[in-house]
Design a protein around this motif. Structure first.
Motif, PDB file in Angstrom:
ATOM      1  N   PRO A 118       5.369  -0.374  13.976  1.00 49.00           N
ATOM      2  CA  PRO A 118       4.174  -0.488  13.129  1.00 49.00           C
ATOM      3  C   PRO A 118       3.101   0.520  13.544  1.00 49.00           C
ATOM      4  O   PRO A 118       3.048   0.929  14.708  1.00 49.00           O
ATOM      5  N   ASP A 119       2.227   0.875  12.591  1.00 52.27           N
ATOM      6  CA  ASP A 119       1.122   1.778  12.904  1.00 52.27           C
ATOM      7  C   ASP A 119       0.034   1.003  13.657  1.00 52.27           C
ATOM      8  O   ASP A 119       0.205  -0.169  14.004  1.00 52.27           O
ATOM      9  N   ALA A 120      -1.104   1.642  13.880  1.00 48.60           N
ATOM     10  CA  ALA A 120      -2.184   1.026  14.653  1.00 48.60           C
ATOM     11  C   ALA A 120      -2.688  -0.272  14.020  1.00 48.60           C
ATOM     12  O   ALA A 120      -3.177  -1.161  14.714  1.00 48.60           O
ATOM     13  N   ASP A 121      -2.572  -0.386  12.706  1.00 47.28           N
ATOM     14  CA  ASP A 121      -3.024  -1.589  12.013  1.00 47.28           C
ATOM     15  C   ASP A 121      -1.931  -2.647  11.906  1.00 47.28           C
ATOM     16  O   ASP A 121      -2.129  -3.700  11.294  1.00 47.28           O
ATOM     17  N   GLY A 122      -0.749  -2.352  12.441  1.00 51.57           N
ATOM     18  CA  GLY A 122       0.350  -3.314  12.420  1.00 51.57           C
ATOM     19  C   GLY A 122       1.226  -3.234  11.195  1.00 51.57           C
ATOM     20  O   GLY A 122       2.013  -4.131  10.929  1.00 51.57           O
ATOM     21  N   TYR A 123       1.101  -2.156  10.428  1.00 51.46           N
ATOM     22  CA  TYR A 123       1.884  -2.004   9.205  1.00 51.46           C
ATOM     23  C   TYR A 123       3.005  -0.991   9.381  1.00 51.46           C
ATOM     24  O   TYR A 123       2.905  -0.064  10.174  1.00 51.46           O
ATOM     25  N   ASP A 132       7.662 -10.300   7.632  1.00 52.99           N
ATOM     26  CA  ASP A 132       7.657  -8.848   7.487  1.00 52.99           C
ATOM     27  C   ASP A 132       9.070  -8.342   7.566  1.00 52.99           C
ATOM     28  O   ASP A 132       9.439  -7.620   8.469  1.00 52.99           O
ATOM     29  N   GLU A 161       5.149   1.683   7.094  1.00 54.68           N
ATOM     30  CA  GLU A 161       5.147   2.393   5.810  1.00 54.68           C
ATOM     31  C   GLU A 161       6.514   2.249   5.144  1.00 54.68           C
ATOM     32  O   GLU A 161       7.539   2.607   5.727  1.00 54.68           O
TER      33      GLU A 161
END
Length: 111
Positions: free
Chosen positions: A59-64, A110, A66
């Motif tokens: 995940p990216d810094a925000d937890g998502y 997720d 892509e």
């Protein structure tokens, strides 16, 4: 829980997913696809997630993570053609992919 129980749980979840997707679709698409087609599309979405490496992505810094919906749509259309399931409109398939993703998010998962 045995393997047969796992399959029954998967079937029940797929049924819920399909009902959610049907409710998500625009009115003109609600009756366009058979349940068999919906199950086929769900199988291809799962297959894409497994084969694309998305499930292993960080995940990216925000937890998502892509996820390119267009790539999933392209995969479904290519596989459907290869499996001789027919030709599908990418815009219509995109609604199904979005509906599946909305359902997954509504569960708080997720996948």
């Amino acid at each position: 829980m045995g393997m047969e129980d796992d399959f029954l749980l998967d079937d029940a979840d797929d049924e819920k997913t399909i009902e959610y997707i049907k409710a998500y679709l625009p009115q003109d698409l609600k009756d366009k696809f058979t349940d068999d087609e919906f199950y086929y599309f769900l199988d291809l979405i799962d297959e894409y997630y497994s084969e694309s490496g998305i499930l292993d992505a960080k995940p990216d810094a925000d937890g998502y993570i892509e996820i390119d919906l267009e790539k999933i749509v392209d995969y479904i259309i290519k596989e459907a053609r290869k499996d001789e399931m027919g030709e599908y409109d990418p815009e219509e398939i995109l609604f199904i992919v979005q509906g599946e993703m909305e359902y997954t998010e509504s569960l708080g998962g997720d996948e």
